[in-house]
Motif scaffolding. Structure first.
Motif, PDB file in Angstrom:
ATOM      1  N   MET A 159       1.362  21.357  56.945  1.00  0.00           N
ATOM      2  CA  MET A 159       0.962  22.227  55.848  1.00  0.00           C
ATOM      3  C   MET A 159       2.040  23.282  55.628  1.00  0.00           C
ATOM      4  O   MET A 159       2.654  23.756  56.577  1.00  0.00           O
ATOM      5  N   ASP A 160       2.296  23.578  54.340  1.00  0.00           N
ATOM      6  CA  ASP A 160       3.267  24.611  54.021  1.00  0.00           C
ATOM      7  C   ASP A 160       2.795  25.955  54.556  1.00  0.00           C
ATOM      8  O   ASP A 160       1.601  26.241  54.612  1.00  0.00           O
ATOM      9  N   ARG A 161       3.769  26.790  54.924  1.00  0.00           N
ATOM     10  CA  ARG A 161       3.452  28.099  55.498  1.00  0.00           C
ATOM     11  C   ARG A 161       4.208  29.178  54.742  1.00  0.00           C
ATOM     12  O   ARG A 161       5.423  29.051  54.524  1.00  0.00           O
ATOM     13  N   LEU A 162       3.515  30.226  54.331  1.00  0.00           N
ATOM     14  CA  LEU A 162       4.167  31.348  53.663  1.00  0.00           C
ATOM     15  C   LEU A 162       5.108  32.026  54.654  1.00  0.00           C
ATOM     16  O   LEU A 162       4.666  32.567  55.664  1.00  0.00           O
ATOM     17  N   ASP A 163       6.397  32.000  54.341  1.00  0.00           N
ATOM     18  CA  ASP A 163       7.395  32.511  55.278  1.00  0.00           C
ATOM     19  C   ASP A 163       7.896  33.900  54.900  1.00  0.00           C
ATOM     20  O   ASP A 163       8.226  34.699  55.773  1.00  0.00           O
ATOM     21  N   GLU A 164       7.962  34.189  53.597  1.00  0.00           N
ATOM     22  CA  GLU A 164       8.548  35.461  53.166  1.00  0.00           C
ATOM     23  C   GLU A 164       7.884  35.953  51.887  1.00  0.00           C
ATOM     24  O   GLU A 164       7.626  35.187  50.965  1.00  0.00           O
ATOM     25  N   ILE A 165       7.617  37.250  51.863  1.00  0.00           N
ATOM     26  CA  ILE A 165       7.218  37.956  50.636  1.00  0.00           C
ATOM     27  C   ILE A 165       8.361  38.894  50.303  1.00  0.00           C
ATOM     28  O   ILE A 165       8.706  39.770  51.104  1.00  0.00           O
ATOM     29  N   ALA A 166       8.976  38.693  49.144  1.00  0.00           N
ATOM     30  CA  ALA A 166      10.210  39.410  48.806  1.00  0.00           C
ATOM     31  C   ALA A 166      10.024  40.297  47.579  1.00  0.00           C
ATOM     32  O   ALA A 166       9.665  39.810  46.511  1.00  0.00           O
ATOM     33  N   PHE A 167      10.275  41.587  47.758  1.00  0.00           N
ATOM     34  CA  PHE A 167      10.364  42.523  46.642  1.00  0.00           C
ATOM     35  C   PHE A 167      11.827  42.525  46.198  1.00  0.00           C
ATOM     36  O   PHE A 167      12.696  43.050  46.901  1.00  0.00           O
ATOM     37  N   ARG A 168      12.096  41.919  45.058  1.00  0.00           N
ATOM     38  CA  ARG A 168      13.476  41.672  44.631  1.00  0.00           C
ATOM     39  C   ARG A 168      13.832  42.611  43.475  1.00  0.00           C
ATOM     40  O   ARG A 168      13.082  42.735  42.500  1.00  0.00           O
ATOM     41  N   LEU A 169      14.989  43.248  43.595  1.00  0.00           N
ATOM     42  CA  LEU A 169      15.454  44.241  42.631  1.00  0.00           C
ATOM     43  C   LEU A 169      16.729  43.753  41.952  1.00  0.00           C
ATOM     44  O   LEU A 169      17.562  43.101  42.590  1.00  0.00           O
ATOM     45  N   PRO A 170      16.911  44.079  40.679  1.00  0.00           N
ATOM     46  CA  PRO A 170      18.157  43.694  40.009  1.00  0.00           C
ATOM     47  C   PRO A 170      19.363  44.283  40.743  1.00  0.00           C
ATOM     48  O   PRO A 170      19.314  45.397  41.257  1.00  0.00           O
ATOM     49  N   ARG A 171      20.429  43.525  40.761  1.00  0.00           N
ATOM     50  CA  ARG A 171      21.621  43.944  41.501  1.00  0.00           C
ATOM     51  C   ARG A 171      22.413  44.956  40.658  1.00  0.00           C
ATOM     52  O   ARG A 171      23.399  44.618  40.010  1.00  0.00           O
ATOM     53  N   THR A 172      21.969  46.210  40.672  1.00  0.00           N
ATOM     54  CA  THR A 172      22.612  47.284  39.911  1.00  0.00           C
ATOM     55  C   THR A 172      22.888  48.460  40.838  1.00  0.00           C
ATOM     56  O   THR A 172      22.282  48.565  41.917  1.00  0.00           O
ATOM     57  N   PRO A 173      23.773  49.376  40.453  1.00  0.00           N
ATOM     58  CA  PRO A 173      24.000  50.564  41.281  1.00  0.00           C
ATOM     59  C   PRO A 173      22.730  51.369  41.525  1.00  0.00           C
ATOM     60  O   PRO A 173      22.510  51.872  42.643  1.00  0.00           O
ATOM     61  N   ALA A 174      21.874  51.487  40.509  1.00  0.00           N
ATOM     62  CA  ALA A 174      20.639  52.252  40.677  1.00  0.00           C
ATOM     63  C   ALA A 174      19.710  51.582  41.687  1.00  0.00           C
ATOM     64  O   ALA A 174      19.061  52.249  42.500  1.00  0.00           O
ATOM     65  N   ALA A 175      19.653  50.255  41.656  1.00  0.00           N
ATOM     66  CA  ALA A 175      18.811  49.533  42.604  1.00  0.00           C
ATOM     67  C   ALA A 175      19.363  49.651  44.022  1.00  0.00           C
ATOM     68  O   ALA A 175      18.601  49.784  44.985  1.00  0.00           O
ATOM     69  N   ARG A 176      20.680  49.628  44.168  1.00  0.00           N
ATOM     70  CA  ARG A 176      21.269  49.789  45.489  1.00  0.00           C
ATOM     71  C   ARG A 176      20.947  51.170  46.055  1.00  0.00           C
ATOM     72  O   ARG A 176      20.635  51.320  47.249  1.00  0.00           O
ATOM     73  N   THR A 177      21.002  52.195  45.219  1.00  0.00           N
ATOM     74  CA  THR A 177      20.635  53.543  45.653  1.00  0.00           C
ATOM     75  C   THR A 177      19.182  53.579  46.102  1.00  0.00           C
ATOM     76  O   THR A 177      18.842  54.161  47.140  1.00  0.00           O
ATOM     77  N   PHE A 178      18.294  52.946  45.323  1.00  0.00           N
ATOM     78  CA  PHE A 178      16.874  52.892  45.673  1.00  0.00           C
ATOM     79  C   PHE A 178      16.685  52.212  47.020  1.00  0.00           C
ATOM     80  O   PHE A 178      15.937  52.698  47.882  1.00  0.00           O
ATOM     81  N   LEU A 179      17.362  51.089  47.242  1.00  0.00           N
ATOM     82  CA  LEU A 179      17.244  50.367  48.510  1.00  0.00           C
ATOM     83  C   LEU A 179      17.735  51.226  49.666  1.00  0.00           C
ATOM     84  O   LEU A 179      17.099  51.275  50.732  1.00  0.00           O
ATOM     85  N   ASP A 180      18.843  51.930  49.483  1.00  0.00           N
ATOM     86  CA  ASP A 180      19.354  52.811  50.534  1.00  0.00           C
ATOM     87  C   ASP A 180      18.351  53.919  50.855  1.00  0.00           C
ATOM     88  O   ASP A 180      18.181  54.306  52.026  1.00  0.00           O
ATOM     89  N   GLN A 181      17.667  54.419  49.832  1.00  0.00           N
ATOM     90  CA  GLN A 181      16.672  55.466  50.055  1.00  0.00           C
ATOM     91  C   GLN A 181      15.478  54.925  50.846  1.00  0.00           C
ATOM     92  O   GLN A 181      14.951  55.610  51.738  1.00  0.00           O
ATOM     93  N   VAL A 182      15.060  53.700  50.546  1.00  0.00           N
ATOM     94  CA  VAL A 182      13.960  53.088  51.292  1.00  0.00           C
ATOM     95  C   VAL A 182      14.374  52.864  52.748  1.00  0.00           C
ATOM     96  O   VAL A 182      13.584  53.081  53.675  1.00  0.00           O
ATOM     97  N   ARG A 183      15.612  52.445  52.981  1.00  0.00           N
ATOM     98  CA  ARG A 183      16.113  52.281  54.354  1.00  0.00           C
ATOM     99  C   ARG A 183      16.019  53.595  55.123  1.00  0.00           C
ATOM    100  O   ARG A 183      15.608  53.616  56.289  1.00  0.00           O
ATOM    101  N   THR A 184      16.385  54.681  54.483  1.00  0.00           N
ATOM    102  CA  THR A 184      16.300  55.995  55.132  1.00  0.00           C
ATOM    103  C   THR A 184      14.857  56.353  55.434  1.00  0.00           C
ATOM    104  O   THR A 184      14.529  56.848  56.522  1.00  0.00           O
TER     105      THR A 184
END
Length: 265
Positions: free
Chosen positions: A1-26
């Motif tokens: 049976m198939d198994r759910l392996d990943e749930i991904a919140f995907r953001l457009p590859r833009t400078p603003a999105a990279r800043t947002f991701l860095d803020q979430v990492r912090t």
């Protein structure tokens, strides 16, 4: 049976999105199972792997991708784009993730769950039922015990997927919540964080209108909607759970959802 392996919140590859991701990492820097994923160069995504039980899936990721707009994808499974009808209710958020991280520095311990609220006005009952069937076929999904349309996916092992969850431990997280939301007119992402702060302390850190509570849930967490690059098409909020006193609750272990809610599918 198939198994759910990943749930991904995907953001457009833009400078603003990279800043947002860095803020979430912090913001999640003190969460031991939130790890940056980068072979070389800048970090492209943050991976949250359930610490218990060993081998539990799905993992949850937040990262950059070649997408035109924010989307949540399930591997394997469907994807959830941004839907909406009309302007959002209420004022625009004034706190961004950088400020959220600054005020919460040293106080975020775990990620209870992530989730997506789908507006009932643009997500038909038929589409909602189809989404639940698709995800329940590959995951351990449970009803919310009090009857609301708030089902949760709990990470599980292959054996638990085939049978059911019978081991109730702290660490089966992040979970994932879906909400068929009659009170929203656009898609909203939610991230629920365990903190070591009291209700009073969080109210002082995020007074109204920056922070708010939901009726019936006000003794569990404080809500902070955040400013981000995709406003107003998408809502993003952080639910800040109050410090737990005493031993783990049946919510933390997942027992309440499993035994009182019951599995879907």
């Amino acid at each position: 049976m198939d198994r759910l392996d990943e749930i991904a919140f995907r953001l457009p590859r833009t400078p603003a999105a990279r800043t947002f991701l860095d803020q979430v990492r912090t913001l999640l820097a003190d969460v031991p199972y939130a790890e940056p994923d980068a072979v070389r160069g800048p970090v492209e995504r943050l991976v949250l792997t359930p610490p218990r039980p060993d081998g539990a899936r799905p993992v949850t990721t937040i990262g950059l991708a070649d997408v035109p707009a924010p989307v949540v994808t399930f591997d394997p499974g469907p994807s959830l784009g941004v839907e909406g009808a009309g302007p959002p209710a209420g004022p625009a958020p004034t706190v961004d993730v950088a400020e959220l991280a600054r005020r919460l520095a040293g106080h975020v311990r775990r990620v209870d769950h992530t989730g997506v609220n789908l507006p009932a006005g643009t997500t038909s009952a038929e589409a909602w039922r189809g989404l639940l069937r698709a995800l329940a076929a590959t995951s351990t999904m449970y009803r919310y015990p009090t009857g609301e349309e708030w089902p949760f996916i709990l990470p599980s092992t292959p054996a638990e997927l085939r049978a059911d969850i019978r081991s109730f431990v702290v660490g089966r997280e992040p979970r994932f919540e879906l909400v068929h939301d009659a009170w929203r007119n656009r898609t909203e992402w939610q991230f629920a964080l365990w903190t070591d702060l009291t209700r009073t302390e969080l109210a002082e850190l995020f007074p109204e209108p920056e922070g708010l509570t939901f009726p019936g849930l006000d003794d569990i967490f404080r809500v902070v909607p955040v400013r981000h690059p995709w406003w107003p098409e998408l809502g993003i909020r952080f639910d800040l759970c109050y410090r737990v006193v005493g031993g783990p609750s049946d919510w933390e272990t997942g027992e309440w959802l499993v035994t009182a809610g019951g599995r879907i599918g």
